[in-house]
Design a protein around this motif. Structure first.
Motif, PDB file in Angstrom:
ATOM      1  N   GLU A   1       0.807  -1.300  -0.182  1.00 46.69           N
ATOM      2  CA  GLU A   1       0.152  -0.234  -0.248  1.00 46.69           C
ATOM      3  C   GLU A   1       0.652   0.934  -0.027  1.00 46.69           C
ATOM      4  O   GLU A   1       0.328   2.217  -0.586  1.00 46.69           O
ATOM      5  CB  GLU A   1      -1.036   0.098   1.311  1.00 46.69           C
ATOM      6  CG  GLU A   1      -0.601   0.109   2.388  1.00 46.69           C
ATOM      7  CD  GLU A   1      -1.115   0.716   3.897  1.00 46.69           C
ATOM      8  OE1 GLU A   1      -2.465   1.020   3.696  1.00 46.69           O
ATOM      9  OE2 GLU A   1      -0.370   0.038   4.316  1.00 46.69           O
ATOM     10  N   THR A   2       2.522   0.967   0.315  1.00 48.44           N
ATOM     11  CA  THR A   2       3.263   2.197   0.441  1.00 48.44           C
ATOM     12  C   THR A   2       3.397   2.963  -0.732  1.00 48.44           C
ATOM     13  O   THR A   2       4.569   3.962  -0.859  1.00 48.44           O
ATOM     14  CB  THR A   2       4.319   1.647   1.481  1.00 48.44           C
ATOM     15  OG1 THR A   2       4.703   0.978   1.472  1.00 48.44           O
ATOM     16  CG2 THR A   2       3.235   2.314   3.172  1.00 48.44           C
ATOM     17  N   ASP A   3       3.813   1.454  -1.813  1.00 54.58           N
ATOM     18  CA  ASP A   3       4.031   1.799  -2.888  1.00 54.58           C
ATOM     19  C   ASP A   3       3.380   2.883  -4.265  1.00 54.58           C
ATOM     20  O   ASP A   3       2.270   3.617  -3.547  1.00 54.58           O
ATOM     21  CB  ASP A   3       4.157   0.939  -3.829  1.00 54.58           C
ATOM     22  CG  ASP A   3       4.804  -0.715  -3.284  1.00 54.58           C
ATOM     23  OD1 ASP A   3       6.163  -0.212  -2.651  1.00 54.58           O
ATOM     24  OD2 ASP A   3       4.992  -1.454  -3.981  1.00 54.58           O
ATOM     25  N   THR A   4       4.064   3.741  -4.896  1.00 50.07           N
ATOM     26  CA  THR A   4       3.016   4.187  -6.076  1.00 50.07           C
ATOM     27  C   THR A   4       2.461   3.901  -6.794  1.00 50.07           C
ATOM     28  O   THR A   4       2.262   2.842  -7.674  1.00 50.07           O
ATOM     29  CB  THR A   4       3.751   5.452  -6.794  1.00 50.07           C
ATOM     30  OG1 THR A   4       5.122   4.705  -7.051  1.00 50.07           O
ATOM     31  CG2 THR A   4       5.606   6.478  -5.531  1.00 50.07           C
ATOM     32  N   LEU A   5       1.988   4.755  -7.503  1.00 58.54           N
ATOM     33  CA  LEU A   5       1.254   4.389  -8.696  1.00 58.54           C
ATOM     34  C   LEU A   5       1.782   3.619  -9.852  1.00 58.54           C
ATOM     35  O   LEU A   5       1.869   3.478 -10.621  1.00 58.54           O
ATOM     36  CB  LEU A   5      -0.192   5.585  -9.333  1.00 58.54           C
ATOM     37  CG  LEU A   5      -1.162   5.589  -8.531  1.00 58.54           C
ATOM     38  CD1 LEU A   5      -1.941   6.549  -8.704  1.00 58.54           C
ATOM     39  CD2 LEU A   5      -2.378   4.454  -8.859  1.00 58.54           C
ATOM     40  N   GLU A   6       3.427   4.971  -9.901  1.00 61.68           N
ATOM     41  CA  GLU A   6       4.266   4.133 -11.013  1.00 61.68           C
ATOM     42  C   GLU A   6       4.813   3.351 -10.892  1.00 61.68           C
ATOM     43  O   GLU A   6       5.279   1.949 -11.840  1.00 61.68           O
ATOM     44  CB  GLU A   6       5.624   4.949 -10.494  1.00 61.68           C
ATOM     45  CG  GLU A   6       6.186   5.138 -11.966  1.00 61.68           C
ATOM     46  CD  GLU A   6       7.775   6.186 -12.271  1.00 61.68           C
ATOM     47  OE1 GLU A   6       8.476   6.273 -13.209  1.00 61.68           O
ATOM     48  OE2 GLU A   6       7.711   6.490 -10.419  1.00 61.68           O
ATOM     49  N   ASP A   7       4.614   2.209  -9.126  1.00 64.69           N
ATOM     50  CA  ASP A   7       5.526   0.829  -9.167  1.00 64.69           C
ATOM     51  C   ASP A   7       4.323   0.209  -9.768  1.00 64.69           C
ATOM     52  O   ASP A   7       4.480  -0.849 -10.421  1.00 64.69           O
ATOM     53  CB  ASP A   7       5.377   0.815  -7.738  1.00 64.69           C
ATOM     54  CG  ASP A   7       6.531   1.456  -7.560  1.00 64.69           C
ATOM     55  OD1 ASP A   7       7.153   1.831  -7.732  1.00 64.69           O
ATOM     56  OD2 ASP A   7       5.989   2.458  -5.904  1.00 64.69           O
ATOM     57  N   LEU A   8       2.609   0.575  -9.627  1.00 65.76           N
ATOM     58  CA  LEU A   8       1.816  -0.448  -9.827  1.00 65.76           C
ATOM     59  C   LEU A   8       1.718  -0.627 -11.895  1.00 65.76           C
ATOM     60  O   LEU A   8       1.475  -1.595 -12.256  1.00 65.76           O
ATOM     61  CB  LEU A   8       0.214   0.225  -9.420  1.00 65.76           C
ATOM     62  CG  LEU A   8      -1.128  -0.559 -10.140  1.00 65.76           C
ATOM     63  CD1 LEU A   8      -1.109  -1.821  -9.641  1.00 65.76           C
ATOM     64  CD2 LEU A   8      -1.765   0.065  -9.501  1.00 65.76           C
ATOM     65  N   HIS A   9       1.818   0.646 -11.972  1.00 67.05           N
ATOM     66  CA  HIS A   9       2.254   1.109 -13.729  1.00 67.05           C
ATOM     67  C   HIS A   9       3.187  -0.241 -14.373  1.00 67.05           C
ATOM     68  O   HIS A   9       3.575  -1.327 -15.491  1.00 67.05           O
ATOM     69  CB  HIS A   9       2.827   1.829 -14.553  1.00 67.05           C
ATOM     70  CG  HIS A   9       3.240   2.590 -15.264  1.00 67.05           C
ATOM     71  ND1 HIS A   9       2.941   2.457 -16.829  1.00 67.05           N
ATOM     72  CD2 HIS A   9       4.520   3.099 -14.927  1.00 67.05           C
ATOM     73  CE1 HIS A   9       3.889   2.843 -17.195  1.00 67.05           C
ATOM     74  NE2 HIS A   9       4.999   2.202 -16.677  1.00 67.05           N
ATOM     75  N   ASN A  10       4.381  -0.336 -13.075  1.00 67.29           N
ATOM     76  CA  ASN A  10       5.539  -1.228 -13.645  1.00 67.29           C
ATOM     77  C   ASN A  10       5.115  -3.116 -13.515  1.00 67.29           C
ATOM     78  O   ASN A  10       5.658  -2.843 -14.616  1.00 67.29           O
ATOM     79  CB  ASN A  10       6.451  -0.801 -12.999  1.00 67.29           C
ATOM     80  CG  ASN A  10       7.483   0.712 -12.961  1.00 67.29           C
ATOM     81  OD1 ASN A  10       7.440   0.986 -14.285  1.00 67.29           O
ATOM     82  ND2 ASN A  10       8.091   1.540 -12.413  1.00 67.29           N
ATOM     83  N   THR A  11       4.613  -2.636 -12.535  1.00 68.33           N
ATOM     84  CA  THR A  11       3.938  -4.217 -12.221  1.00 68.33           C
ATOM     85  C   THR A  11       2.702  -4.173 -13.501  1.00 68.33           C
ATOM     86  O   THR A  11       2.885  -6.058 -13.871  1.00 68.33           O
ATOM     87  CB  THR A  11       3.388  -4.136 -11.123  1.00 68.33           C
ATOM     88  OG1 THR A  11       4.451  -3.538 -10.038  1.00 68.33           O
ATOM     89  CG2 THR A  11       3.046  -5.837 -10.751  1.00 68.33           C
ATOM     90  N   ILE A  12       1.785  -3.882 -13.319  1.00 66.68           N
ATOM     91  CA  ILE A  12       1.072  -3.809 -15.163  1.00 66.68           C
ATOM     92  C   ILE A  12       1.732  -4.481 -16.303  1.00 66.68           C
ATOM     93  O   ILE A  12       1.383  -5.154 -16.659  1.00 66.68           O
ATOM     94  CB  ILE A  12      -0.088  -3.207 -15.681  1.00 66.68           C
ATOM     95  CG1 ILE A  12      -0.818  -3.138 -13.719  1.00 66.68           C
ATOM     96  CG2 ILE A  12      -0.642  -2.984 -15.934  1.00 66.68           C
ATOM     97  CD1 ILE A  12      -1.675  -2.190 -13.385  1.00 66.68           C
ATOM     98  N   ASN A  13       2.808  -3.879 -16.549  1.00 65.66           N
ATOM     99  CA  ASN A  13       3.261  -3.188 -17.919  1.00 65.66           C
ATOM    100  C   ASN A  13       4.020  -5.128 -17.870  1.00 65.66           C
ATOM    101  O   ASN A  13       3.820  -5.854 -18.174  1.00 65.66           O
ATOM    102  CB  ASN A  13       4.469  -2.562 -17.947  1.00 65.66           C
ATOM    103  CG  ASN A  13       3.865  -1.563 -18.289  1.00 65.66           C
ATOM    104  OD1 ASN A  13       3.665  -1.538 -19.944  1.00 65.66           O
ATOM    105  ND2 ASN A  13       3.312  -0.311 -17.653  1.00 65.66           N
ATOM    106  N   GLN A  14       4.664  -5.168 -16.341  1.00 64.04           N
ATOM    107  CA  GLN A  14       5.899  -6.406 -16.070  1.00 64.04           C
ATOM    108  C   GLN A  14       4.883  -7.444 -16.969  1.00 64.04           C
ATOM    109  O   GLN A  14       4.714  -8.734 -17.153  1.00 64.04           O
ATOM    110  CB  GLN A  14       6.616  -6.549 -15.039  1.00 64.04           C
ATOM    111  CG  GLN A  14       8.019  -5.571 -15.194  1.00 64.04           C
ATOM    112  CD  GLN A  14       7.984  -5.668 -13.823  1.00 64.04           C
ATOM    113  OE1 GLN A  14       7.914  -6.359 -12.651  1.00 64.04           O
ATOM    114  NE2 GLN A  14       9.422  -5.176 -13.825  1.00 64.04           N
ATOM    115  N   ALA A  15       3.433  -8.231 -15.743  1.00 64.86           N
ATOM    116  CA  ALA A  15       2.616  -8.702 -15.716  1.00 64.86           C
ATOM    117  C   ALA A  15       1.991  -9.406 -17.039  1.00 64.86           C
ATOM    118  O   ALA A  15       1.621 -10.013 -17.566  1.00 64.86           O
ATOM    119  CB  ALA A  15       1.866  -8.801 -14.457  1.00 64.86           C
TER     120      ALA A  15
END
Length: 174
Positions: A25-39
């Motif tokens: 939960e402390t990660d940023t939306l940029e971290d989520l963006h990167n995770t979605i791209n990798q997934a």
């Protein structure tokens, strides 16, 4: 705490294409963006934005990867926006658009908030369903018909464009 998301590719096929992800939960939306791209197997080099969404998936405020605005209004940026400030029990849905030329569009929904599991590296890809197509699904943009009048023709106005004397230019001149 850990946020568990289901990220669903918006497509018009009968096949479901989604990924279940865990991220702090402390990660940023940029971290989520990167995770979605990798997934989903993207290289992450294209422009992208998240949009706040309501329960009917209506697009709201934009949170952008980069500030491309040319005026003085500020845009929220992914790297400055934490997940906990954006997504919570009352605001569970986001729309994610990757590559504005291809318009890869995803529905991102917070499924659960859970305790961190010892020994698990985050972000974590929990589940994969479906193969990502080679090209983004086509988007069909349709306007809402507010009058429910299927026979409406915007050009059916009884004007004869060849009758120049009766077009009343002077009446409608600004």
């Amino acid at each position: 705490m850990i946020y568990r998301f289901r990220v669903i590719l918006d497509n018009d096929t009968k096949d479901d294409i989604f990924r279940d992800l865990e991220i702090r939960e402390t990660d940023t939306l940029e971290d989520l963006h990167n995770t979605i791209n990798q997934a989903f197997g993207f290289d992450g080099t294209e422009m992208a934005s998240f949009y706040l969404s309501d329960d009917e998936w209506n697009q709201g405020e934009e949170i952008s990867l980069f500030d491309l605005s040319d005026d003085e209004s500020s845009v929220r940026l992914m790297n400055e926006t934490s997940l906990s400030d954006t997504v919570h029990e009352a605001q569970t849905k986001l729309i994610y658009v990757y590559d504005f030329l291809s318009m890869w569009t995803f529905f991102v929904e917070l499924a659960e908030i859970a305790e961190e599991t010892e020994g698990v590296d985050y972000p974590n890809l929990m589940f994969v369903k479906g193969q990502v197509p080679d090209e983004a699904p086509d988007k069909i943009f349709e306007a809402e018909n507010l009058d429910d009048d299927d026979d409406y023709d915007e050009y059916d106005d009884d004007f004869d464009i060849n009758d120049y004397d009766n077009l009343n230019f002077d009446e409608n001149w600004n």
